[in-house]
Enzyme design. Structure first.
Site, PDB file in Angstrom:
ATOM      1  N   ASP A 194       0.879  -1.168   0.000  1.00  0.00           N
ATOM      2  CA  ASP A 194       0.000   0.000   0.000  1.00  0.00           C
ATOM      3  C   ASP A 194       0.913   1.214   0.000  1.00  0.00           C
ATOM      4  O   ASP A 194       1.590   1.494   0.996  1.00  0.00           O
ATOM      5  CB  ASP A 194      -0.901  -0.009   1.238  1.00  0.00           C
ATOM      6  CG  ASP A 194      -1.828   1.194   1.319  1.00  0.00           C
ATOM      7  OD1 ASP A 194      -1.643   2.153   0.541  1.00  0.00           O
ATOM      8  OD2 ASP A 194      -2.731   1.186   2.181  1.00  0.00           O
ATOM      9  N   ASN A 198       3.476   2.943 -10.584  1.00  0.00           N
ATOM     10  CA  ASN A 198       2.250   2.949 -11.370  1.00  0.00           C
ATOM     11  C   ASN A 198       1.000   3.228 -10.545  1.00  0.00           C
ATOM     12  O   ASN A 198       0.006   3.712 -11.080  1.00  0.00           O
ATOM     13  CB  ASN A 198       2.094   1.594 -12.078  1.00  0.00           C
ATOM     14  CG  ASN A 198       0.728   1.417 -12.704  1.00  0.00           C
ATOM     15  OD1 ASN A 198       0.408   2.028 -13.724  1.00  0.00           O
ATOM     16  ND2 ASN A 198      -0.108   0.593 -12.074  1.00  0.00           N
ATOM     17  N   VAL A 255     -15.462  12.132  -8.056  1.00  0.00           N
ATOM     18  CA  VAL A 255     -16.025  13.449  -8.384  1.00  0.00           C
ATOM     19  C   VAL A 255     -16.746  14.017  -7.156  1.00  0.00           C
ATOM     20  O   VAL A 255     -17.089  13.265  -6.243  1.00  0.00           O
ATOM     21  CB  VAL A 255     -17.006  13.341  -9.570  1.00  0.00           C
ATOM     22  CG1 VAL A 255     -16.255  12.957 -10.835  1.00  0.00           C
ATOM     23  CG2 VAL A 255     -18.101  12.311  -9.283  1.00  0.00           C
ATOM     24  N   SER A 270       0.785  11.352 -17.010  1.00  0.00           N
ATOM     25  CA  SER A 270      -0.236  11.549 -18.038  1.00  0.00           C
ATOM     26  C   SER A 270      -0.086  12.934 -18.637  1.00  0.00           C
ATOM     27  O   SER A 270       0.325  13.880 -17.942  1.00  0.00           O
ATOM     28  CB  SER A 270      -1.635  11.414 -17.435  1.00  0.00           C
ATOM     29  OG  SER A 270      -2.623  11.803 -18.366  1.00  0.00           O
ATOM     30  N   ALA A 300      -7.846  17.747  -8.906  1.00  0.00           N
ATOM     31  CA  ALA A 300      -7.142  16.758  -8.089  1.00  0.00           C
ATOM     32  C   ALA A 300      -6.263  15.870  -8.961  1.00  0.00           C
ATOM     33  O   ALA A 300      -5.036  15.882  -8.836  1.00  0.00           O
ATOM     34  CB  ALA A 300      -8.136  15.915  -7.290  1.00  0.00           C
ATOM     35  N   TYR A 301      -6.871  15.096  -9.859  1.00  0.00           N
ATOM     36  CA  TYR A 301      -6.098  14.125 -10.636  1.00  0.00           C
ATOM     37  C   TYR A 301      -5.079  14.795 -11.559  1.00  0.00           C
ATOM     38  O   TYR A 301      -3.877  14.468 -11.508  1.00  0.00           O
ATOM     39  CB  TYR A 301      -7.028  13.238 -11.460  1.00  0.00           C
ATOM     40  CG  TYR A 301      -6.277  12.222 -12.289  1.00  0.00           C
ATOM     41  CD1 TYR A 301      -5.676  11.123 -11.685  1.00  0.00           C
ATOM     42  CD2 TYR A 301      -6.158  12.373 -13.672  1.00  0.00           C
ATOM     43  CE1 TYR A 301      -4.970  10.195 -12.438  1.00  0.00           C
ATOM     44  CE2 TYR A 301      -5.461  11.451 -14.432  1.00  0.00           C
ATOM     45  CZ  TYR A 301      -4.866  10.364 -13.807  1.00  0.00           C
ATOM     46  OH  TYR A 301      -4.169   9.447 -14.558  1.00  0.00           O
ATOM     47  N   LYS A 358      -0.724  14.787 -11.411  1.00  0.00           N
ATOM     48  CA  LYS A 358       0.226  14.353 -12.426  1.00  0.00           C
ATOM     49  C   LYS A 358       1.221  15.475 -12.757  1.00  0.00           C
ATOM     50  O   LYS A 358       2.385  15.204 -13.075  1.00  0.00           O
ATOM     51  CB  LYS A 358      -0.513  13.879 -13.679  1.00  0.00           C
ATOM     52  CG  LYS A 358      -1.340  12.618 -13.458  1.00  0.00           C
ATOM     53  CD  LYS A 358      -0.489  11.453 -12.934  1.00  0.00           C
ATOM     54  CE  LYS A 358      -1.277  10.167 -12.799  1.00  0.00           C
ATOM     55  NZ  LYS A 358      -0.458   9.030 -12.313  1.00  0.00           N
ATOM     56  N   VAL A 392      -6.101   5.058 -22.179  1.00  0.00           N
ATOM     57  CA  VAL A 392      -6.254   3.609 -22.111  1.00  0.00           C
ATOM     58  C   VAL A 392      -7.582   3.240 -21.451  1.00  0.00           C
ATOM     59  O   VAL A 392      -8.000   3.873 -20.474  1.00  0.00           O
ATOM     60  CB  VAL A 392      -5.083   2.989 -21.327  1.00  0.00           C
ATOM     61  CG1 VAL A 392      -5.294   1.488 -21.118  1.00  0.00           C
ATOM     62  CG2 VAL A 392      -3.770   3.244 -22.059  1.00  0.00           C
ATOM     63  N   THR A 423      -9.403   1.646 -18.939  1.00  0.00           N
ATOM     64  CA  THR A 423      -9.230   1.039 -17.621  1.00  0.00           C
ATOM     65  C   THR A 423     -10.402   1.456 -16.745  1.00  0.00           C
ATOM     66  O   THR A 423     -11.209   2.321 -17.114  1.00  0.00           O
ATOM     67  CB  THR A 423      -7.918   1.478 -16.950  1.00  0.00           C
ATOM     68  OG1 THR A 423      -8.012   2.876 -16.595  1.00  0.00           O
ATOM     69  CG2 THR A 423      -6.727   1.272 -17.864  1.00  0.00           C
TER      70      THR A 423
END
Length: 254
Positions: A75, A101, A108, A155, A176-177, A181, A210, A212
């Protein structure tokens, strides 16, 4: 201590002569395909994941293909878990390649006027601090390796250049995301600067869009296609680049 399960038992092999890699967040998607790809290239690969059942299932599936893969309970947000993973790898001979990774989108809402501070912190803890935590724990082994590599899965949604060029803007609005990155890219540069001259090459890559579970399988690329750039970065020659951000088309702007 490593879990006492079949995923951690070492099959008869000449793995002591192989290079060893660790891939975090590797029980599915891009991480799983990076693990499979490195194993097919001759690496012995630690499949890092926090979910025991999913980790064991992924290891069993790859071993059924004859690949030299073993489970690493991990973790990335937990200091003790990361320390135990490092101890496991140390006991099994060290580490040559680290692929950071593990990552989450956080869910959201992510519009900056609506996102919660808690969500932002959770995403950064996994996507950025997690990479720092794992990298630093593995560095003593990487420093002893003959051709050490650190690869960060980033990304282009984190590219400030692309995000601010409105005609070429990528990804949805995200407080956030996407910024996580951007943060990871910045950290990649700093590691490359600090470790210059040590032989440890540190680079970031983008898998493209991709399909996922992070995007509800809406992407147009397969996990295998997404994994390709990371296999390339993990196996760069000793005179290869460091401190770069790349995808299948080449160098991308930070």
């Amino acid at each position: 201590m490593p879990e006492n399960s079949s995923e951690n038992s070492i099959p008869p092999t000449t793995h002591d002569k192989k290079k060893t890699a660790l891939v975090t967040g590797a029980n599915k998607g891009i991480g799983y395909e990076i693990t499979a790809g490195l194993a097919r290239l001759g690496f012995r690969v630690g499949l890092g994941a926090r979910d025991t059942n999913r980790r064991e299932e992924a290891v069993a599936k790859l071993r059924a293909e004859g690949l030299d893969v073993f489970g690493v309970p991990l973790d990335v947000t937990d200091d003790a878990s990361v320390a135990a993973a490092a101890a496991q790898l140390e006991a099994e001979g060290g580490l040559d390649v680290l692929v950071n990774n593990a990552g989450i989108t956080g869910g959201v809402p992510q519009e900056p006027t609506r996102v919660s501070p808690e969500l932002v912190l959770a995403v950064v803890d996994t996507n950025v601090v997690g990479a720092i935590r794992v990298t630093n724990a593995m560095l003593p082994m990487l420093r002893r390796a003959t051709s050490p590599r650190v690869v960060n899965v980033s990304s282009t949604v984190g590219s400030l250049t692309l995000q601010t060029a409105q005609a070429d803007a990528v990804g949805p609005i995200s407080a956030a995301y996407s910024p996580s990155k951007s943060f990871l890219n910045a950290v990649t540069i700093q590691y490359a600067k600090e470790l210059a001259g040590t032989g440890i090459l540190v680079n970031a890559g983008c898998p493209g869009y991709v399909a996922t579970d992070l995007n509800g399988f809406q992407g147009h690329r397969t996990p295998e296609q997404g994994a390709a750039i990371f296999l390339e970065l993990a196996t760069l020659p000793d005179d290869g680049p460091t401190g770069t951000f790349r995808d299948d088309e080449g160098i991308q702007p930070w």
